[in-house]
Design a protein around this motif. Structure first.
Motif, short mmCIF file in Angstrom:
data_model
loop_
_atom_site.label_atom_id
_atom_site.label_comp_id
_atom_site.label_asym_id
_atom_site.label_seq_id
_atom_site.Cartn_x
_atom_site.Cartn_y
_atom_site.Cartn_z
N PRO A 123 4.97 -6.13 -3.18
CA PRO A 123 5.35 -4.93 -3.94
C PRO A 123 4.45 -4.65 -5.12
CG PRO A 123 6.93 -6.71 -4.31
CD PRO A 123 6.04 -7.14 -3.18
N GLN A 126 1.10 -3.29 -3.80
CA GLN A 126 1.26 -1.92 -3.33
C GLN A 126 1.38 -0.95 -4.49
OE1 GLN A 126 4.02 -1.58 -0.01
NE2 GLN A 126 4.71 0.39 -0.78
N ALA A 127 2.10 -1.34 -5.54
CA ALA A 127 2.23 -0.48 -6.72
C ALA A 127 0.90 -0.34 -7.44
CB ALA A 127 3.29 -1.05 -7.66
N TYR A 390 5.50 8.45 -2.07
CA TYR A 390 4.84 8.50 -3.38
C TYR A 390 4.40 9.90 -3.78
CZ TYR A 390 4.39 3.38 -3.46
OH TYR A 390 4.63 2.03 -3.50
N THR A 402 8.11 1.19 -5.46
CA THR A 402 7.59 0.14 -4.59
C THR A 402 8.62 -0.97 -4.41
OG1 THR A 402 5.37 0.61 -5.41
CG2 THR A 402 5.68 -1.45 -4.24
#
Length: 507
Positions: A123, A126-127, A390, A402
């Motif tokens: 996470p 990805q963020a 997003y 995320t």
């Protein structure tokens, strides 16, 4: 601020950021697939029952479920890059200790440490990608970075088999060290340091953590127990599932009323594009994880393949996913997520049909083409879903978004796997495991997998089309320009300078 590329060519800087971050996720995924292959070997080396060794995986999954909700808060409080580096360091420390373990209890304890890092790597990475790349190029960078991720489930069993045969079981953990160290070096070099987000000064949501983390762990454990005990009617299954459902429900009610920043911000679901993308994410999690459980077992039990050979026979699916994921990244902004997700889901559904029709004499070779087509279909789905989720959010909301994405993907996967496991166990029970009976049980289970995939066609119809996606990206660009000067979770270099203009490349 983010670099302003020339035309619509993908900046090379974004590829570097994506490559550096994907090393962490690839390390965690490789570890999961390799450890799964080693279960029987670990039982033999330590003289333990398989039920005890199963906790090497179960403890890891439960700890990850507890840690994932902390990702958004940790990024806002400490900055994304710092959290990612600490997470990878914790994963590496756990890996080394796992390789030095002297008993199953010690191995389980060290896997818990490993999972503390593993639960944050995906996470937070990805963020970080979303914050640095922005919604305009998110799908394309995710697509390029998803190619190795699509191939790892195929390579993992092969790597695990070679390590177990040639180097010994300890190296299934030591193999993480060079990958993780490379990731740390490249992230420090290529990923700009992140300032804490606007919610970084908010106090920690203790009540929310006490509800959501044990709630998710109970749900994951209950679903796993349902698969092991042949149904949700077993106390070991329905007890944790009920407790988890109650805790999560109470958390939902609490988070919508609390005046402090909740650990998982469910108010993001007021955004239609985000809500629809997250619903599709949960459904696709059930489809992907359920099939990852079912397909290798089918080839092992119905065709007598070894774990290594069953992993290799799934290669066409990984190749198909890699090819179509790359194409999806280039097409998302042009044709919109709706068309791609619906097309991919339809192809994946049709390609699952031959597995639902398997018989006692179905050859493995006859299923290679459907596997490739199924991979093509699935590859068209994930990058557009992330881009759609997003597309309408401000950069400051990305950590929370995320976290939500990963929670839903994980819970959906746990439920999907449990349901298919229960159906399969019941289909195989009550008689001798003849070829016809095994084929019939797997065929019936694949019908349910097919239905789960097909349901996504309905929800995908509500995703943004091309026109809505272009409007969302234009609005996001305006928001990004407004947010950047305030440093609301934005990306700056270690000295506080902004990222240099990236050199565009064709991708």
């Amino acid at each position: 601020m983010n670099p302003q590329p020339a035309g619509d060519r993908l900046p090379r800087e974004y590829l570097r950021i994506g490559f550096a971050l994907v090393l962490g996720a690839a390390m965690a995924m490789l570890d999961a697939t390799v450890v799964a292959v080693a279960t029987r070997t670990l039982a033999e080396r330590f003289g333990s029952a398989l039920s005890a060794v199963a906790w090497v995986t179960t403890a890891y999954l439960l700890t990850m479920s507890v840690v994932v909700p902390l990702a958004g808060w940790a990024m806002d409080r400490f900055g994304g890059r710092r959290v990612w580096l600490v997470a990878v360091a914790a994963f590496l420390a756990g890996s080394v200790l796992c390789g030095l373990a002297w008993s199953i209890p010690s191995l389980i304890a060290f896997r818990v440490l490993q999972a503390v890092g593993g639960g944050l790597i995906q996470p937070v990475g990805q963020a970080l990608l979303g914050r640095n790349v922005g919604p305009r190029y998110m799908a394309r960078v995710m697509a390029v970075m998803s190619i190795p991720m699509a191939l790892l489930p195929v390579l993992g069993p092969a790597v695990g088999g070679v390590l177990l045969a040639e180097a010994g079981w300890r190296w299934i953990f030591f193999i993480n060290v060079p990958i993780g160290v490379a990731g740390i070096v490249l992230v420090r070099r290529w990923v700009p340091a992140s300032v804490p987000g606007p919610a970084g000064g908010a106090r920690f949501d203790v009540r929310g953590f006490a509800l959501i983390s044990p709630g998710l762990a109970a749900l994951v454990y209950g679903c796993s127990a349902a698969g092991d005990h042949g149904g949700f009617s077993a106390p070991a299954a329905w007890g944790p599932v009920l407790a988890g459902a109650v805790l999560v429900t109470v958390f939902v009610l609490y988070s919508l009323r609390t005046r402090i920043q909740p650990l998982v911000d469910l108010r993001l679901f007021r955004d239609k594009a985000f809500a629809v993308a997250m619903l599709n994410t949960a459904l696709m999690g059930a489809t992907l994880f359920g099939a990852m459980f079912l397909l290798p077992l089918y080839f092992q039990q119905a065709h007598g393949f070894s774990p290594l050979r069953s992993g290799l026979v799934l290669a066409p699916q990984g190749v198909g996913t890699a090819l179509s994921t790359f194409a999806a990244g280039r097409l998302t902004n042009r044709v919109g997520p709706r068309v791609l997700v619906m097309t991919g889901t339809a192809v994946a559904t049709a390609a699952t049909l031959p597995f639902a029709l398997v018989g006692a004499h179905t050859s493995a070779a006859a299923l290679l083409a459907p596997l490739f087509l199924r991979g093509l279909g699935l590859g068209l789905v994930m990058a557009p879903l992330i881009a759609a989720g997003y597309s309408t959010l401000r950069r400051a909301a990305i950590p929370q978004a995320t976290t939500t994405f990963n929670i839903l993907n994980r819970v959906g996967g746990s439920i999907g796997t449990a349901v298919l496991a229960v159906i399969l166990v019941r289909g195989l029970a009550g008689g001798a495991p003849t070829a016809s009976r095994v084929a019939s049980a797997y065929g019936a289970t694949f019908w349910w997998a097919l239905a789960c995939t097909a349901v996504t066609l309905v929800t995908a119809a509500f995703l943004p089309g091309a026109k809505a996606m272009r409007a969302a990206l234009a609005a996001a660009a305006t928001h990004q320009a407004a947010d950047a000067p305030a440093g609301a979770g934005g990306s700056t270099g270690s000295t506080g300078s902004t990222v240099k203009t990236a050199e565009p490349v064709s991708a």
